[in-house]
Design an enzyme around this catalytic site. Structure first.
Site, PDB file in Angstrom:
ATOM      1  N   ASP A 180      24.904  57.221  13.249  1.00 29.77           N
ATOM      2  CA  ASP A 180      23.484  56.898  13.289  1.00 29.77           C
ATOM      3  C   ASP A 180      22.676  58.137  13.675  1.00 29.77           C
ATOM      4  OD1 ASP A 180      20.975  55.280  13.992  1.00 29.77           O
ATOM      5  OD2 ASP A 180      22.394  53.683  13.563  1.00 29.77           O
ATOM      6  N   HIS A 224      16.822  54.952  17.328  1.00 32.35           N
ATOM      7  CA  HIS A 224      17.513  53.933  16.540  1.00 32.35           C
ATOM      8  C   HIS A 224      18.977  53.771  16.942  1.00 32.35           C
ATOM      9  CE1 HIS A 224      19.416  52.270  12.839  1.00 32.35           C
ATOM     10  NE2 HIS A 224      18.257  51.660  12.673  1.00 32.35           N
ATOM     11  N   SER A 529      19.515  46.896  10.096  1.00 28.52           N
ATOM     12  CA  SER A 529      20.076  47.819  11.093  1.00 28.52           C
ATOM     13  C   SER A 529      20.418  47.096  12.382  1.00 28.52           C
ATOM     14  CB  SER A 529      19.071  48.926  11.437  1.00 28.52           C
ATOM     15  OG  SER A 529      19.181  50.013  10.568  1.00 28.52           O
TER      16      SER A 529
END
Length: 804
Positions: A180, A224, A529
């Site tokens: 990620d 994220h 996600s």
């Protein structure tokens, strides 16, 4: 691409090869000479340009994992020798190229920087199997605007995580790789899950896979990966699905949350070699195609025993919107759901008894906060757009904020009202029409149409500044598919995707603060996600409970026990290509006594014009219990297909304890007697009161995939342009339409072509319409159109065409 590609190859054709057939994308060119062919080319390339581009080169020499699972011996040294030989040949054939990352474990090849017009030479290099674009990958997070609220929802307990913990399974001893934007391994809720080895940063090429910090000159800070990691395994103020799992972080997406194929493949390879048991990739691109370097690497990671979990994409709700690597044949692709919520009806009245019939509940933080408004009268205050500064100098304590839509997200308006002391808000539209519901807003919020909002403003101007509410419970809406969640199937393989679904709306998890004095950062995000790490965490819990299981047992357990979701709009189950097998339930997966593999299946396309066509598939039934079980197999279709589809399978099958039995399923279709389309069904495996429904799908005639998925225009200089298009199955007819920049006026056709092959196609254009009109200087919008077998669609270019 057809014309350009042939033009780029002319010198090579004259000097070296005589072609009997020639194709470009996904098909090699057969020369008619033994062992002499071109490598497969996938992707979007301007082969007339001398501009440097990055590509991923796959070698004919198989990777270590691929060879291993084919029963062959392969060594790093042998691969290095083969790779070095190809690298030297590439260097000799090209004027300027640079090898960057090299792969050998789950993918055999290297990433290469090369001039685009020298790619034809690369394809003719001995030892090269395929060339892929080094495409951009981004996080599959929905960037919130107006539709979603950052209110906390308890998603991990909803799928049964707490009950799994009570059974003693928390993911302990299982390594989960987060591929990620990096992870804030210093976050108090995440630090306990990291060991001395943190992972790797493929952006900066060092051992520190921290998120991009605030103030990085290269681009925006990221949060994220930390949010994803927290959903998997946070163990502090917030607990993830597998709070005792060990985390490994691989930073492949840099500032702003974007990265490229070469880093993603490298991270997959390293995670496998680092001993990861599970990997999560909450990233993707929008191209619906199964055979890309990342998907190949994920398939091989699964073959090597690593449970690969990836997000399905955020381009829903239409079919065919799944993007790579969610298109992977083997990895577990995950769609996003929204958790259950209560629906209330609302009416409002001002002091003079004026009614506002458009009133609806838009969102609320809790049932209690909303119902507290029922039957009460409040003063309301107009605060414009509802920005924090709009509340300055106004008394809102215990009152209702009246806000007009625009400029700021609904959720921010509600939060600003709460911060100013308001107990509720009324938001009215700034245009005609209705507004979306937004579950979980910070204050109870009622929405009005523009007409009713202006009417309320008139009351306020007349001095009638109080409003009363009538709030009534309507219904509870169960878990539903998020509208943004991408849908399958996959072009070419026709596979059902996603495989499963999980909560992905309003998910609160860990985020970095980049402030050591205040390290406890939390935030809400939404997207597939956020759904994927629920599944990755569940996989970790299942592996702790069943350390002897392989990847397909984990996948089947999650799919076989998933909860089928009902679309409230129709009252029927969502399509397979929306929800996959359904929404995961951790404890049910842990307690499964029977597994059926594969957990879903596509029988593909039936298009025989005369007679009957038969497709065969073998399923495995695994009895996990300590006693023999007798299973019954039946096949059911959602659609009425009558006597034209016949299925033969075992009706009564005995499987001994701990054993696996193969079951043959034959599907016979008389396609000429059925309407074209796709037909959903289930292979139903029952034993006593236990029933497993395996989603299946088959297509009759040409599938209804989009004939055109990507279209755009590239300026070449001197008012010369290139139109590029991606045609998943080719096109019988292809056109480019030209409009004024605002799409208000159609000006004519730029070009038309026919009988184009599947894949990327390119056309040069000089600014002259088909009817001979030369466009005047200015900006224009261009639209691509493609048709095949009676199906067609168009795509509007995101980039304007500008003639100087």
């Amino acid at each position: 691409m057809k014309q350009k590609f042939i033009a780029a190859f002319m010198p090579l054709l004259v000097l070296v090869l005589v072609f009997s057939t020639f194709a470009t994308n996904g098909v090699s060119a057969n020369t008619g000479k033994e062992n002499l062919e071109l490598a497969t080319l996938q992707g979007d390339f301007d082969l007339s340009s001398s501009k440097a581009v990055k590509v991923i080169v796959e070698l004919q020499e198989e990777s270590i994992v691929e060879s291993k699972h084919k029963g062959k011996k392969q060594s790093k040294q042998n691969l290095k020798s083969a790779r070095d030989k190809v690298k030297k040949e590439v260097a000799d054939r090209t004027s300027k190229s640079k090898v960057e990352r090299e792969y050998d474990y789950v993918f055999s090849g290297f990433s290469l920087e090369i001039n685009a017009n020298e790619i034809p030479s690369l394809l003719a290099t001995p030892g090269v199997k395929a060339v892929y674009p080094n495409v951009e990958y981004t996080t599959t997070e929905v960037v919130t605007e107006e539709e979603f609220s950052p209110a906390m929802v308890d998603s991990a307990p909803f799928i049964g995580s707490n009950e799994a913990w009570d059974l003693g399974f928390t993911g302990e001893g299982v390594k989960v790789a987060i591929i990620d934007t990096g992870v804030d391994y210093t976050h108090p809720d995440l630090a306990p899950n990291f060991g001395e080895y943190l992972g790797w940063d493929f952006v900066d090429n060092d051992a520190d896979p921290q998120e991009t910090p605030t103030g990085d000159p290269r681009g925006a800070a990221t949060t994220h990966g930390s949010h994803v990691a927290g959903t998997v395994a946070a163990n502090g103020q917030i607990k993830g699905v597998a709070p005792d799992a060990t985390l490994l972080a691989y930073r492949v997406l840099g500032p702003g949350g974007s990265g490229s194929t070469e880093n993603v493949v490298a991270a997959i390879e390293r995670a496998v070699q680092d001993g990861a048991d599970v990997m999560n990739l909450s990233l993707g691109n929008s191209l619906n195609a199964p055979d890309w370097a990342t998907s190949i690497a994920l398939d091989q990671a699964m073959a090597e025993g690593v449970v690969a979990v990836t997000s399905n994409g955020n381009s829903g709700p239409n079919n065919w919107t799944v993007g790579s690597p969610g298109t992977s044949r083997e990895a577990i692709s995950v769609g996003a759901t929204q958790l259950p919520y209560n629906v209330y009806d609302a009416s409002i009245f001002t002091s003079e008894g004026v009614e506002y019939p458009s009133a609806k509940v838009q969102g609320f933080p809790s049932d209690e906060a909303l119902t507290n408004l029922d039957g009460e009268e409040y003063e309301f205050v107009y605060v414009g757009l509802g920005a924090p500064q709009d509340f300055e100098g106004k008394e809102l304590e215990g009152k209702i904020a009246l806000i007009i839509r625009g400029a700021y997200p609904f959720v921010d308006k509600a939060t600003a009202a709460k911060n100013a002391g308001a107990v509720g808000a009324i938001i009215y539209n700034n245009v005609a029409g209705e507004m979306p519901e937004v579950p979980g807003m910070d204050v109870p919020t009622i929405m009005l149409t523009n007409e009713d909002g202006l009417k309320l403003q008139e009351e306020l101007a007349a001095g009638n500044n109080t409003v009363s509410f009538d709030i009534e419970f309507n219904q509870t809406v169960g878990e539903t598919m998020a509208g943004f969640s991408s849908r399958g199937p996959v072009v070419d393989t026709w596979m059902i995707k996603p495989d499963v679904s999980a909560p992905g709306v309003n998910i609160v998890s860990t985020v970095p603060t980049f402030d050591p004095e205040n390290p406890h950062g939390y935030g809400a995000k939404q997207g597939t996600s956020m759904a994927a790490p629920h599944v990755a965490g569940a996989a970790a819990v299942i592996l702790e409970a069943n350390p002897e299981w392989g990847v397909y047992e984990v996948k089947s357990a999650l799919m076989n026990t998933a909860e089928k979701l009902i679309d409230p709009a129709t009252g029927k189950e969502y399509a397979h290509n929306s929800q996959g097998a359904g929404s995961i339930r951790v404890v049910d997966a842990l307690q499964a006594e029977t597994l059926v593999n594969p957990g879903s299946y596509s029988f593909g396309v039936f298009d025989k014009k005369k007679g009957k066509q038969v497709e065969r598939q073998q399923f495995e039934i695994q009895n996990l219990s300590n006693k023999a079980k007798r299973y019954n197999m039946e096949f059911s279709f959602k659609n009425e297909v009558g006597k034209h589809v016949k299925v033969k399978t075992s009706k009564n099958l005995r499987v001994n304890p701990g054993k696996t039995q193969k079951v043959n399923v034959n599907v016979q279709v008389n396609a000429s007697k059925l309407e074209p389309g796709y037909y959903e069904g289930h292979l139903v495996v029952s034993e006593g009161e236990t029933e497993i429904q395996v989603p299946t799908i088959l297509f009759v005639g040409e599938p209804d995939y989009p004939r055109l998925t990507h279209f755009g225009v590239t300026p070449l200089g001197n008012n010369e342009f290139e139109f590029y298009s991606y045609l998943p199955g080719g096109a019988e007819e292809y056109q480019v339409w030209v409009y004024s920049a605002d799409l208000s006026t159609y000006l004519g056709d730029a070009l038309y072509d026919a009988d184009l092959g599947k894949g990327y196609n390119y056309h040069n254009w000089d600014g002259t319409l088909v009817d001979g009109t030369v466009l005047e200087p200015g900006s224009y919008t261009v639209v691509g159109f493609a048709a095949k077998n009676g199906e067609s669609n168009y795509v509007i270019s995101e980039d304007l065409l500008t003639i100087e």
